[in-house]
Design a protein around this motif. Structure first.
Motif, short mmCIF file in Angstrom:
data_model
loop_
_atom_site.label_atom_id
_atom_site.label_comp_id
_atom_site.label_asym_id
_atom_site.label_seq_id
_atom_site.Cartn_x
_atom_site.Cartn_y
_atom_site.Cartn_z
N THR A 20 -20.59 -29.89 -35.39
CA THR A 20 -19.41 -30.26 -34.75
C THR A 20 -18.11 -29.40 -35.23
OG1 THR A 20 -19.09 -31.85 -36.20
CG2 THR A 20 -20.06 -32.52 -34.08
N ALA A 21 -18.55 -28.75 -36.43
CA ALA A 21 -17.36 -27.70 -36.86
C ALA A 21 -17.34 -26.55 -36.09
CB ALA A 21 -17.66 -27.56 -38.38
N CYS A 22 -16.15 -26.40 -35.63
CA CYS A 22 -16.07 -25.24 -34.78
C CYS A 22 -14.84 -24.33 -35.39
CB CYS A 22 -15.74 -25.54 -33.35
SG CYS A 22 -15.74 -24.09 -32.10
N THR A 23 -15.26 -22.87 -35.38
CA THR A 23 -14.04 -22.18 -36.17
C THR A 23 -13.39 -21.54 -34.91
OG1 THR A 23 -15.64 -20.18 -36.05
CG2 THR A 23 -15.41 -21.68 -38.28
N THR A 24 -11.93 -21.36 -35.21
CA THR A 24 -11.30 -20.67 -34.31
C THR A 24 -10.69 -19.25 -34.96
OG1 THR A 24 -9.11 -21.59 -35.18
CG2 THR A 24 -10.42 -22.88 -33.23
N VAL A 25 -10.51 -18.33 -33.99
CA VAL A 25 -10.02 -17.05 -34.26
C VAL A 25 -8.73 -16.63 -33.60
CG1 VAL A 25 -11.58 -15.69 -33.29
CG2 VAL A 25 -10.67 -14.76 -34.90
N PRO A 26 -7.47 -16.27 -34.13
CA PRO A 26 -6.81 -15.86 -32.86
C PRO A 26 -6.92 -14.60 -32.27
CG PRO A 26 -5.70 -16.20 -35.33
CD PRO A 26 -7.16 -16.37 -35.51
N THR B 132 -8.30 -18.09 -29.68
CA THR B 132 -7.08 -18.90 -29.32
C THR B 132 -6.00 -17.95 -29.18
OG1 THR B 132 -6.54 -19.40 -31.44
CG2 THR B 132 -7.72 -21.14 -30.10
N ASP B 133 -5.10 -18.12 -28.25
CA ASP B 133 -3.98 -17.26 -28.08
C ASP B 133 -2.58 -18.19 -27.83
OD1 ASP B 133 -2.09 -14.95 -27.71
OD2 ASP B 133 -2.75 -14.87 -25.62
N ASN B 134 -1.76 -18.11 -28.82
CA ASN B 134 -0.52 -19.13 -28.71
C ASN B 134 -1.09 -20.49 -28.56
OD1 ASN B 134 1.44 -17.12 -29.08
ND2 ASN B 134 1.25 -16.65 -26.81
N GLY B 135 -2.01 -21.07 -29.16
CA GLY B 135 -2.59 -22.46 -29.15
C GLY B 135 -3.54 -22.65 -28.16
N SER B 136 -3.81 -21.62 -27.08
CA SER B 136 -4.58 -22.02 -26.24
C SER B 136 -5.83 -21.32 -26.23
CB SER B 136 -4.14 -21.62 -24.67
OG SER B 136 -2.85 -22.41 -24.57
N VAL B 137 -7.05 -22.01 -25.96
CA VAL B 137 -8.18 -21.51 -25.83
C VAL B 137 -8.47 -20.34 -24.74
CG1 VAL B 137 -10.61 -21.79 -25.56
CG2 VAL B 137 -9.40 -23.47 -26.68
N VAL B 138 -8.62 -19.15 -25.11
CA VAL B 138 -8.76 -17.82 -24.13
C VAL B 138 -10.44 -17.43 -24.07
CG1 VAL B 138 -6.41 -17.41 -24.49
CG2 VAL B 138 -7.90 -16.31 -25.70
N GLY B 139 -11.23 -17.76 -25.04
CA GLY B 139 -12.40 -17.27 -24.98
C GLY B 139 -13.25 -17.60 -26.16
#
Length: 75
Positions: free
Chosen positions: A16-22, A45-52
């Motif tokens: 359930t742990a999901c990493t994010t990367v700008p 993410t881009d400006n707080g929104s998921v983009v891919g």
């Protein structure tokens, strides 16, 4: 395998742990994180929104010589 997994809920075996990367993160930085962090995919993410979503599969599409300049959003 089917019999072994009978009755096992997805939530019992998934992470359930999901990493994010700008989105602007260089591919090389992302790859370094893969080698040391172990996460096999990250939400972009881009400006707080998921983009891919990026995985090692997408990284292979980027020429190795460009990893320091290419951004994860390009992969």
């Amino acid at each position: 395998i089917t019999e072994s997994l009978r009755g096992v809920k997805v939530s019992e075996v998934m992470t359930t742990a999901c990493t994010t990367v700008p989105a602007e993160t260089p591919v090389q930085t992302y790859v370094n994180g893969l080698l040391h962090g172990g996460a096999r995919c990250s939400v972009v993410t881009d400006n707080g929104s998921v983009v891919g979503l990026i995985t090692p599969h997408e990284v292979r599409r980027v020429e190795r010589a460009r990893w320091d300049r290419a951004r994860v959003a390009e992969a």
